[in-house]
Scaffold this active site. Sequence first.
Site, PDB file in Angstrom:
ATOM      1  N   GLY A   1      -0.174   1.406   2.901  1.00 38.71           N
ATOM      2  CA  GLY A   1       0.045   1.071   4.316  1.00 38.71           C
ATOM      3  C   GLY A   1       1.528   0.860   4.612  1.00 38.71           C
ATOM      4  N   HIS A   2       2.232   0.182   3.701  1.00 42.83           N
ATOM      5  CA  HIS A   2       3.675  -0.017   3.904  1.00 42.83           C
ATOM      6  C   HIS A   2       4.416   1.313   3.811  1.00 42.83           C
ATOM      7  CE1 HIS A   2       2.384  -4.038   2.299  1.00 42.83           C
ATOM      8  NE2 HIS A   2       3.067  -4.425   3.350  1.00 42.83           N
TER       9      HIS A   2
ATOM     10  N   ASP B   1      -2.224  -5.546  11.787  1.00 38.70           N
ATOM     11  CA  ASP B   1      -1.914  -6.882  12.319  1.00 38.70           C
ATOM     12  C   ASP B   1      -1.666  -6.720  13.817  1.00 38.70           C
ATOM     13  OD1 ASP B   1      -1.853  -8.535   9.843  1.00 38.70           O
ATOM     14  OD2 ASP B   1      -0.351  -7.053   9.293  1.00 38.70           O
TER      15      ASP B   1
ATOM     16  N   LEU C   1      -6.268  -1.199   4.353  1.00 35.03           N
ATOM     17  CA  LEU C   1      -5.405  -1.614   3.247  1.00 35.03           C
ATOM     18  C   LEU C   1      -4.741  -2.931   3.609  1.00 35.03           C
ATOM     19  CD1 LEU C   1      -3.588   1.648   2.071  1.00 35.03           C
ATOM     20  CD2 LEU C   1      -5.808   0.736   1.412  1.00 35.03           C
TER      21      LEU C   1
HETATM   22  O1  PAF Z   1       3.476  -8.170   8.615  1.00 32.08           O
HETATM   23  C1  PAF Z   1       4.199  -8.752   7.771  1.00 32.08           C
HETATM   24  O2  PAF Z   1       4.290  -8.354   6.621  1.00 32.08           O
HETATM   25  C2  PAF Z   1       4.984  -9.983   8.207  1.00 32.08           C
HETATM   26  O3  PAF Z   1       4.263 -10.748   9.111  1.00 32.08           O
HETATM   27  C3  PAF Z   1       6.370  -9.632   8.767  1.00 32.08           C
HETATM   28  C4  PAF Z   1       6.296  -8.813  10.040  1.00 32.08           C
HETATM   29  C5  PAF Z   1       7.174  -8.881   7.708  1.00 32.08           C
HETATM   30  C6  PAF Z   1       7.125 -10.934   9.095  1.00 32.08           C
HETATM   31  O4  PAF Z   1       7.284 -11.742   7.983  1.00 32.08           O
END
Ligand code: PAF
Length: 277
Positions: free
Chosen positions: A36-37, A150, A184
């Site tokens: 996902g990242h 999110d 994920l």
């Molecule tokens: O989604 C995340 O991983 C965190 O909430 C973020 C946006 C990096 C802020 O710490």
Amino acid sequence: MLTIRELAPLREALAAWGSEGARVALVPTMGAHHAGHMALVEAARRPGTKVVASIFVNPKQFGANEDLSRYPRKEMADLRMLSEAGCDLAWLPSAEEMYPAGFATNVSVSRVSDRFDGAARPGHFDGVATVVAKLFNQVRPDAAYFGEKDFQQLAVIRRMVADLDFAVEIVGVPTQREDDGLALSSRNVYLDDDERARAVALPRALGVAARAIARGDAVEDALNDARTALAGAGFTVDYVALADAETLIPDPAPDRPRRLLAAARMGATRLIDNVAV
Ligand code: PAF
């Protein structure tokens, strides 16, 4: 890929890119990277754009009884994944760099933060907004990429950017899923095999409810059916709700973009998911 942990060298690297006329895209993360990242990095990569990914496990967004110390940390693997995905710079500030002694500022985005995860996790979105505002000021990106998983976080950040005139384009990237549909998440590693198998009920229940609402079934019936399906799979339901996709106010008009959101606990692990309606 450059790896930088202090503000002064970060600013030097950004200034050098600025003098070459490069655009900068930011992918904020808390590490424990998964596909996902990498989809965020992939979406951020464009000709003429330098991609900065931040890794910072932000203590301000964890509640007193939450899993800060347990949060998965695997910096070497995270850096390798970022480098292989074509990230140009990894920004890894320390907690002292991010929140030096005397730090006293809190960014609080009201209304859109109030319900759902904001209600379940008091102070969480203040912590997110505060650190993201700092990351925007540190990196000065032209665009920043966040996962739609999110979804409330994305709505909070969009509101903050509009309200505080940050000159950054916010890009939401669709949720990446396992083959069976589970979103994920860095928290999926906490699920044992049996919990993992039952967790698929979350995306399934949301899909069924979203289709029912889209074809005109009563919203409350669809939400209740989803709650029942989740409970049947062994989830403890936190919320299942239909909300306006921009304001996150429940019971949106059918002509507004709508989002179906849920959070539920499987054992000790709290999972969230959402789908468009
Ligand atoms: O989604 C995340 O991983 C965190 O909430 C973020 C946006 C990096 C802020 O710490």
